[in-house]
Each structure stands twice: as structure tokens, then as C-alpha cells.
Write an enzyme that holds these catalytic residues in place. Structure first.
Site, short mmCIF file in Angstrom:
data_model
loop_
_atom_site.label_atom_id
_atom_site.label_comp_id
_atom_site.label_asym_id
_atom_site.label_seq_id
_atom_site.Cartn_x
_atom_site.Cartn_y
_atom_site.Cartn_z
N ASP A 133 -21.59 -23.61 -2.41
CA ASP A 133 -21.23 -22.62 -3.40
C ASP A 133 -22.51 -22.34 -4.20
OD1 ASP A 133 -19.59 -21.09 -5.22
OD2 ASP A 133 -19.78 -22.77 -6.59
N ASP A 156 -22.80 -20.36 -7.74
CA ASP A 156 -22.68 -20.47 -9.20
C ASP A 156 -22.14 -21.85 -9.60
OD1 ASP A 156 -23.40 -17.73 -9.83
OD2 ASP A 156 -21.47 -17.14 -9.00
C1 BG6 Z 1 -18.15 -17.04 -8.46
C2 BG6 Z 1 -18.07 -17.50 -9.90
O1 BG6 Z 1 -19.19 -17.70 -7.80
O2 BG6 Z 1 -18.38 -15.63 -8.40
C3 BG6 Z 1 -17.00 -16.70 -10.63
O3 BG6 Z 1 -17.75 -18.89 -9.94
C4 BG6 Z 1 -17.29 -15.21 -10.50
O4 BG6 Z 1 -16.97 -17.10 -11.99
C5 BG6 Z 1 -17.38 -14.84 -9.03
O5 BG6 Z 1 -16.26 -14.44 -11.14
C6 BG6 Z 1 -17.71 -13.36 -8.81
O6 BG6 Z 1 -19.01 -13.12 -9.27
P1 BG6 Z 1 -19.71 -11.70 -9.39
O7 BG6 Z 1 -21.16 -12.03 -9.57
O8 BG6 Z 1 -19.42 -10.95 -8.12
O9 BG6 Z 1 -19.09 -11.01 -10.57
MG MG Z 2 -19.01 -22.32 -8.44
#
Ligand code: BG6
Ligand code: MG
Length: 212
Positions: free
Chosen positions: A9, A11
Site C-alpha cells: 500500500d 499512503d
Molecule cells: C488511499 C488513502 O491510499 O487513497 C485514502 O488511504 C484515500 O485515504 C485514497 O482516500 C484515495 O486517494 P486519492 O489520492 O485518489 O484521493
Molecule cells: Mg494506507
């Protein structure tokens, strides 16, 4: 465990963008007069952008149209992207860099499986734009975690069976997705740790080396 690949993963695992997600959602929630705090923010881990917005709007008295919701999501993403511009290779910790290098040295294939549509931008910011053997992200999928789609696609792009892959996740939804996809689930931080579905609880990022 004889695993051939690790799917990470992004984030909250490779880098700590969670604080920027929080700041950007908080700015939107404040503007709309909706209560939002770090506890609610924890529920957004691994959840798609639109699903995150729905969680925030649970506390709103107003019923917004689909077009308004899409505008809110775009507003949040614009704030978030500005915050991401501050990121640089200095945001990649030595521990993460050295662990990734050691896994590669051992012959392990390395991939990203993230719900984020900003995945490639973030990887570029932290100097990992060309590093991974495969990337599957929010721009590739129609079903977000806990659905296994993003991890199954990462395994397919690596040319490996799910059973050959481990997933490293900080989100409970991500651990659910890994197990639903038939992969080994390694929990690190967040609400993934000790969620009851994981195969291994990692004590640190470098602890991955003890389980592959
Ligand atoms: C995930 C995060 O990796 O990505 C979430 O943990 C986030 O919090 C999701 O909402 C979508 O991210 P993005 O960058 O497409 O808005
Ligand atoms: Mg994550």
C-alpha cells in the site's frame, strides 16, 4: 514463507501522506461547517476519494447533489495536490529505502497496490517513480478496498499468482482486500494492526525482512 513478491500500500506504508489527506479534508469540512477530526480521519484509510467524502458528509444536515459532491472531491484533491508538492525524496525514510533495496537484492518482486489516483505523482515526488516492478492504483480500478481488485491487478502485472504475494497495509480495508485476494496480509500501523484478519503484525517496516 517462500513468497515471491511484496505488494505495498502507498499512503501510510511507503510514505506518510495521511497528514496531508487530513489537512485537505479538514479544510473542506471547515468550509462546509461539518465536524471532522483525526478519529473520523482514521476511517478514511484505504477508502476511495468519493467514499471518504460520503463518510465526512454523514455529519452534514444538507443533502448535496452528485455534481456538488464531485466539486467537493475536486476541491479537496486540489488542496491535497498542493500539499503533496512539498514532498521530496527526503520524505522517504532510510528504513523504507534500505528495506526495499534488501528485498530486491533477495530477488523479491516489488509492487504498489493503492486506491489513490495520485499514486504516480507521489512516487515521483519521493524519488520512486521508476522503482517498482508493477503499479496498480486508483486510476486502474472500479472497486476500492476491501475489494481485492487492486491487489489482484498488481499480482497479474507481476505475472504471479496471488498465493505468491504478500501485501503490506496500514488499513483494515486493505487487510480484508489482501485476504479476499488469497494473499498473505502483513499489518503495519493504522487500523490494520491487530484487526484480527492479518497473518502477521509487523513491528516496523524493516520487520518485513523477517517474514519473506
Ligand atoms: C488511499 C488513502 O491510499 O487513497 C485514502 O488511504 C484515500 O485515504 C485514497 O482516500 C484515495 O486517494 P486519492 O489520492 O485518489 O484521493
Ligand atoms: Mg494506507
Amino acid at each position: 514463507m517462500n513468497l515471491k513478491a511484496v505488494i505495498f500500500d502507498l499512503d501510510g506504508v511507503i510514505c506518510f501522506t495521511d497528514k496531508y489527506h487530513y489537512q485537505a479534508w479538514k479544510a473542506l469540512a471547515d468550509r462546509l461547517g461539518i465536524y471532522f477530526d483525526e478519529v473520523i480521519n482514521n476511517r478514511l484509510r484505504g477508502v476511495s476519494r468519493m467514499a471518504s467524502l460520503e463518510i465526512i458528509l454523514e455529519r452534514s444536515e444538507t443533502a448535496y447533489s452528485q455534481a456538488e459532491k464531485e466539486a467537493f472531491a475536486e476541491e479537496k484533491n486540489n488542496t491535497y495536490r498542493k500539499l503533496l508538492e512539498q514532498m521530496s525524496p527526503a520524505d522517504l525514510t532510510d528504513e523504507v529505502r534500505q528495506t526495499l533495496q534488501e528485498l530486491r537484492r533477495r530477488g523479491c518482486r516489488l509492487a504498489i497496490g493503492s486506491s489513490s489516483k495520485n499514486t504516480k505523482f507521489i512516487l515521483g515526488q519521493i524519488g520512486l517513480g521508476d522503482f517498482f516492478d508493477a503499479i496498480a492504483d486508483g486510476t486502474d480500478i472500479t472497486r476500492s478496498k476491501p475489494d481485492p481488485e487492486v491487489f489482484l491487478l498488481a499480482a497479474e502485472r507481476l505475472g504471479l499468482a496471488p498465493a505468491d504475494c504478500a501485501v503490506v497495509e496500514d488499513a483494515r480495508a486493505g487487510i480484508q482486500a489482501a485476504k479476499a485476494g488469497g494473499m498473505t496480509a502483513l499489518a503495519l500501523f493504522g487500523d490494520a494492526a491487530h484487526c484480527g484478519l492479518e497473518d502477521v503484525n509487523l513491528s516496523s517496516f524493516a520487520d518485513i525482512l523477517n517474514h519473506i
